[in-house]
Design a protein around this motif. Sequence first.
Motif, PDB file in Angstrom:
ATOM      1  N   ALA A 268      29.457  -4.882 -30.160  1.00 26.86           N
ATOM      2  CA  ALA A 268      30.424  -5.975 -30.031  1.00 26.86           C
ATOM      3  C   ALA A 268      31.601  -5.749 -30.977  1.00 26.86           C
ATOM      4  O   ALA A 268      31.436  -5.179 -32.060  1.00 26.86           O
ATOM      5  CB  ALA A 268      29.747  -7.302 -30.353  1.00 26.86           C
ATOM      6  N   PRO A 269      32.810  -6.203 -30.577  1.00 31.11           N
ATOM      7  CA  PRO A 269      33.962  -6.047 -31.466  1.00 31.11           C
ATOM      8  C   PRO A 269      33.831  -6.878 -32.744  1.00 31.11           C
ATOM      9  O   PRO A 269      34.383  -6.525 -33.773  1.00 31.11           O
ATOM     10  CB  PRO A 269      35.151  -6.519 -30.639  1.00 31.11           C
ATOM     11  CG  PRO A 269      34.622  -7.019 -29.352  1.00 31.11           C
ATOM     12  CD  PRO A 269      33.166  -6.747 -29.295  1.00 31.11           C
ATOM     13  N   VAL A 270      33.078  -7.974 -32.678  1.00 29.94           N
ATOM     14  CA  VAL A 270      32.871  -8.828 -33.846  1.00 29.94           C
ATOM     15  C   VAL A 270      31.433  -8.650 -34.314  1.00 29.94           C
ATOM     16  O   VAL A 270      30.484  -8.887 -33.544  1.00 29.94           O
ATOM     17  CB  VAL A 270      33.135 -10.322 -33.503  1.00 29.94           C
ATOM     18  CG1 VAL A 270      32.833 -11.213 -34.698  1.00 29.94           C
ATOM     19  CG2 VAL A 270      34.561 -10.516 -33.017  1.00 29.94           C
ATOM     20  N   SER A 271      31.266  -8.195 -35.540  1.00 30.05           N
ATOM     21  CA  SER A 271      29.932  -7.974 -36.089  1.00 30.05           C
ATOM     22  C   SER A 271      29.084  -9.244 -35.974  1.00 30.05           C
ATOM     23  O   SER A 271      29.558 -10.340 -36.239  1.00 30.05           O
ATOM     24  CB  SER A 271      30.049  -7.555 -37.554  1.00 30.05           C
ATOM     25  OG  SER A 271      28.777  -7.317 -38.087  1.00 30.05           O
ATOM     26  N   GLY A 272      27.844  -9.074 -35.551  1.00 30.23           N
ATOM     27  CA  GLY A 272      26.948 -10.219 -35.399  1.00 30.23           C
ATOM     28  C   GLY A 272      26.868 -10.742 -33.968  1.00 30.23           C
ATOM     29  O   GLY A 272      25.929 -11.436 -33.613  1.00 30.23           O
ATOM     30  N   ASN A 273      27.881 -10.418 -33.155  1.00 25.98           N
ATOM     31  CA  ASN A 273      27.832 -10.817 -31.747  1.00 25.98           C
ATOM     32  C   ASN A 273      26.926  -9.862 -30.988  1.00 25.98           C
ATOM     33  O   ASN A 273      26.694  -8.732 -31.419  1.00 25.98           O
ATOM     34  CB  ASN A 273      29.231 -10.826 -31.133  1.00 25.98           C
ATOM     35  CG  ASN A 273      30.040 -12.042 -31.541  1.00 25.98           C
ATOM     36  OD1 ASN A 273      29.548 -12.921 -32.237  1.00 25.98           O
ATOM     37  ND2 ASN A 273      31.283 -12.081 -31.117  1.00 25.98           N
ATOM     38  N   PRO A 274      26.445 -10.266 -29.811  1.00 28.39           N
ATOM     39  CA  PRO A 274      25.551  -9.383 -29.049  1.00 28.39           C
ATOM     40  C   PRO A 274      26.258  -8.129 -28.536  1.00 28.39           C
ATOM     41  O   PRO A 274      27.455  -8.141 -28.273  1.00 28.39           O
ATOM     42  CB  PRO A 274      25.093 -10.242 -27.875  1.00 28.39           C
ATOM     43  CG  PRO A 274      25.712 -11.572 -28.021  1.00 28.39           C
ATOM     44  CD  PRO A 274      26.622 -11.558 -29.190  1.00 28.39           C
ATOM     45  N   ALA A 275      25.485  -7.072 -28.395  1.00 30.04           N
ATOM     46  CA  ALA A 275      25.956  -5.823 -27.793  1.00 30.04           C
ATOM     47  C   ALA A 275      25.566  -5.847 -26.318  1.00 30.04           C
ATOM     48  O   ALA A 275      24.778  -6.684 -25.886  1.00 30.04           O
ATOM     49  CB  ALA A 275      25.313  -4.638 -28.500  1.00 30.04           C
ATOM     50  N   ALA A 276      26.122  -4.923 -25.553  1.00 30.64           N
ATOM     51  CA  ALA A 276      25.804  -4.833 -24.127  1.00 30.64           C
ATOM     52  C   ALA A 276      25.307  -3.437 -23.789  1.00 30.64           C
ATOM     53  O   ALA A 276      25.809  -2.444 -24.317  1.00 30.64           O
ATOM     54  CB  ALA A 276      27.029  -5.173 -23.293  1.00 30.64           C
ATOM     55  N   VAL A 277      24.311  -3.366 -22.907  1.00 29.49           N
ATOM     56  CA  VAL A 277      23.768  -2.091 -22.450  1.00 29.49           C
ATOM     57  C   VAL A 277      24.153  -1.917 -20.990  1.00 29.49           C
ATOM     58  O   VAL A 277      23.938  -2.818 -20.173  1.00 29.49           O
ATOM     59  CB  VAL A 277      22.232  -2.038 -22.590  1.00 29.49           C
ATOM     60  CG1 VAL A 277      21.697  -0.693 -22.107  1.00 29.49           C
ATOM     61  CG2 VAL A 277      21.812  -2.297 -24.034  1.00 29.49           C
ATOM     62  N   TYR A 278      24.734  -0.761 -20.678  1.00 26.10           N
ATOM     63  CA  TYR A 278      25.154  -0.431 -19.316  1.00 26.10           C
ATOM     64  C   TYR A 278      24.474   0.869 -18.897  1.00 26.10           C
ATOM     65  O   TYR A 278      24.237   1.743 -19.731  1.00 26.10           O
ATOM     66  CB  TYR A 278      26.676  -0.247 -19.256  1.00 26.10           C
ATOM     67  CG  TYR A 278      27.468  -1.412 -19.802  1.00 26.10           C
ATOM     68  CD1 TYR A 278      27.448  -2.634 -19.161  1.00 26.10           C
ATOM     69  CD2 TYR A 278      28.231  -1.275 -20.958  1.00 26.10           C
ATOM     70  CE1 TYR A 278      28.184  -3.711 -19.657  1.00 26.10           C
ATOM     71  CE2 TYR A 278      28.965  -2.332 -21.455  1.00 26.10           C
ATOM     72  CZ  TYR A 278      28.942  -3.552 -20.802  1.00 26.10           C
ATOM     73  OH  TYR A 278      29.663  -4.607 -21.293  1.00 26.10           O
ATOM     74  N   PHE A 279      24.210   1.017 -17.603  1.00 34.25           N
ATOM     75  CA  PHE A 279      23.567   2.223 -17.081  1.00 34.25           C
ATOM     76  C   PHE A 279      23.558   2.174 -15.562  1.00 34.25           C
ATOM     77  O   PHE A 279      23.876   1.154 -14.951  1.00 34.25           O
ATOM     78  CB  PHE A 279      22.128   2.357 -17.612  1.00 34.25           C
ATOM     79  CG  PHE A 279      21.264   1.145 -17.361  1.00 34.25           C
ATOM     80  CD1 PHE A 279      20.445   1.075 -16.241  1.00 34.25           C
ATOM     81  CD2 PHE A 279      21.264   0.081 -18.250  1.00 34.25           C
ATOM     82  CE1 PHE A 279      19.644  -0.030 -16.007  1.00 34.25           C
ATOM     83  CE2 PHE A 279      20.468  -1.031 -18.030  1.00 34.25           C
ATOM     84  CZ  PHE A 279      19.658  -1.084 -16.901  1.00 34.25           C
ATOM     85  N   ASP A 280      23.186   3.295 -14.977  1.00 37.96           N
ATOM     86  CA  ASP A 280      22.977   3.384 -13.529  1.00 37.96           C
ATOM     87  C   ASP A 280      21.484   3.556 -13.312  1.00 37.96           C
ATOM     88  O   ASP A 280      20.822   4.288 -14.059  1.00 37.96           O
ATOM     89  CB  ASP A 280      23.728   4.587 -12.948  1.00 37.96           C
ATOM     90  CG  ASP A 280      25.230   4.474 -13.146  1.00 37.96           C
ATOM     91  OD1 ASP A 280      25.788   3.394 -12.890  1.00 37.96           O
ATOM     92  OD2 ASP A 280      25.837   5.475 -13.585  1.00 37.96           O
ATOM     93  N   VAL A 281      20.954   2.896 -12.286  1.00 38.50           N
ATOM     94  CA  VAL A 281      19.532   3.001 -11.992  1.00 38.50           C
ATOM     95  C   VAL A 281      19.351   3.270 -10.500  1.00 38.50           C
ATOM     96  O   VAL A 281      20.068   2.697  -9.668  1.00 38.50           O
ATOM     97  CB  VAL A 281      18.764   1.734 -12.453  1.00 38.50           C
ATOM     98  CG1 VAL A 281      19.220   0.488 -11.720  1.00 38.50           C
ATOM     99  CG2 VAL A 281      17.263   1.911 -12.299  1.00 38.50           C
ATOM    100  N   ALA A 282      18.430   4.166 -10.197  1.00 40.50           N
ATOM    101  CA  ALA A 282      18.097   4.483  -8.800  1.00 40.50           C
ATOM    102  C   ALA A 282      16.582   4.466  -8.683  1.00 40.50           C
ATOM    103  O   ALA A 282      15.873   4.871  -9.614  1.00 40.50           O
ATOM    104  CB  ALA A 282      18.643   5.851  -8.407  1.00 40.50           C
ATOM    105  N   TYR A 283      16.087   3.990  -7.533  1.00 38.86           N
ATOM    106  CA  TYR A 283      14.639   3.929  -7.330  1.00 38.86           C
ATOM    107  C   TYR A 283      14.272   4.562  -6.002  1.00 38.86           C
ATOM    108  O   TYR A 283      14.817   4.184  -4.955  1.00 38.86           O
ATOM    109  CB  TYR A 283      14.145   2.481  -7.383  1.00 38.86           C
ATOM    110  CG  TYR A 283      12.656   2.379  -7.165  1.00 38.86           C
ATOM    111  CD1 TYR A 283      11.775   2.917  -8.088  1.00 38.86           C
ATOM    112  CD2 TYR A 283      12.149   1.780  -6.030  1.00 38.86           C
ATOM    113  CE1 TYR A 283      10.404   2.855  -7.883  1.00 38.86           C
ATOM    114  CE2 TYR A 283      10.782   1.709  -5.817  1.00 38.86           C
ATOM    115  CZ  TYR A 283       9.915   2.247  -6.753  1.00 38.86           C
ATOM    116  OH  TYR A 283       8.560   2.185  -6.537  1.00 38.86           O
ATOM    117  N   ASN A 284      13.371   5.519  -6.046  1.00 37.42           N
ATOM    118  CA  ASN A 284      12.904   6.209  -4.842  1.00 37.42           C
ATOM    119  C   ASN A 284      11.387   6.255  -4.780  1.00 37.42           C
ATOM    120  O   ASN A 284      10.816   7.198  -4.252  1.00 37.42           O
ATOM    121  CB  ASN A 284      13.476   7.634  -4.785  1.00 37.42           C
ATOM    122  CG  ASN A 284      14.958   7.603  -4.520  1.00 37.42           C
ATOM    123  OD1 ASN A 284      15.405   7.019  -3.545  1.00 37.42           O
ATOM    124  ND2 ASN A 284      15.734   8.212  -5.410  1.00 37.42           N
TER     125      ASN A 284
END
Length: 161
Positions: free
Chosen positions: A50-66
């Motif tokens: 997060a740009p402001v310390s103490g705020n939540p972070a975000a997790v991003y990704f791509d997911v595929a299921y076969n």
Amino acid sequence: MGTRMTKGFAAFALASSMMLSACGEAEVAEAPVEGVVDGLEVTNARLVLAPVSGNPAAVYFDVAYNGTNGIAISGAEVAGAANAEVHNTFEYNFETTMNEAGPLALPSGASETFEPGGKHIMAFELDESITEGTSTEVTLKISGGKRHKFDAEVRAAGEER
């Protein structure tokens, strides 16, 4: 009679050793890897601070299921975070907002992108050890009790998300 028994025993021993060697050549099923769901692949994983310390972070990704049977992502954990939630961004009353998402169904052949402005994982109260340039383990909770673990690169707030 002694040679008959010896020949009979030799034939038995030869047949037994051939059966045993054939057993050794049989393909052995691989044991499932703990923390990995068969058919589920996660790529491009990153945790953006997060740009402001103490705020939540975000997790991003791509997911595929076969896999064979469909699955559902029902939650998440992030190592070094006090709590993590799967969120979705949506429009309500002409405003963009986000909220914790319900289970995300992934039938066989499905793929999803967790990205800014869409689905993502929020990581709350990060440990001080989670800093730019390190990585952290993310766990997707799968309905039914399975878990799928992967590493996410930690990026600074201003870096490409």
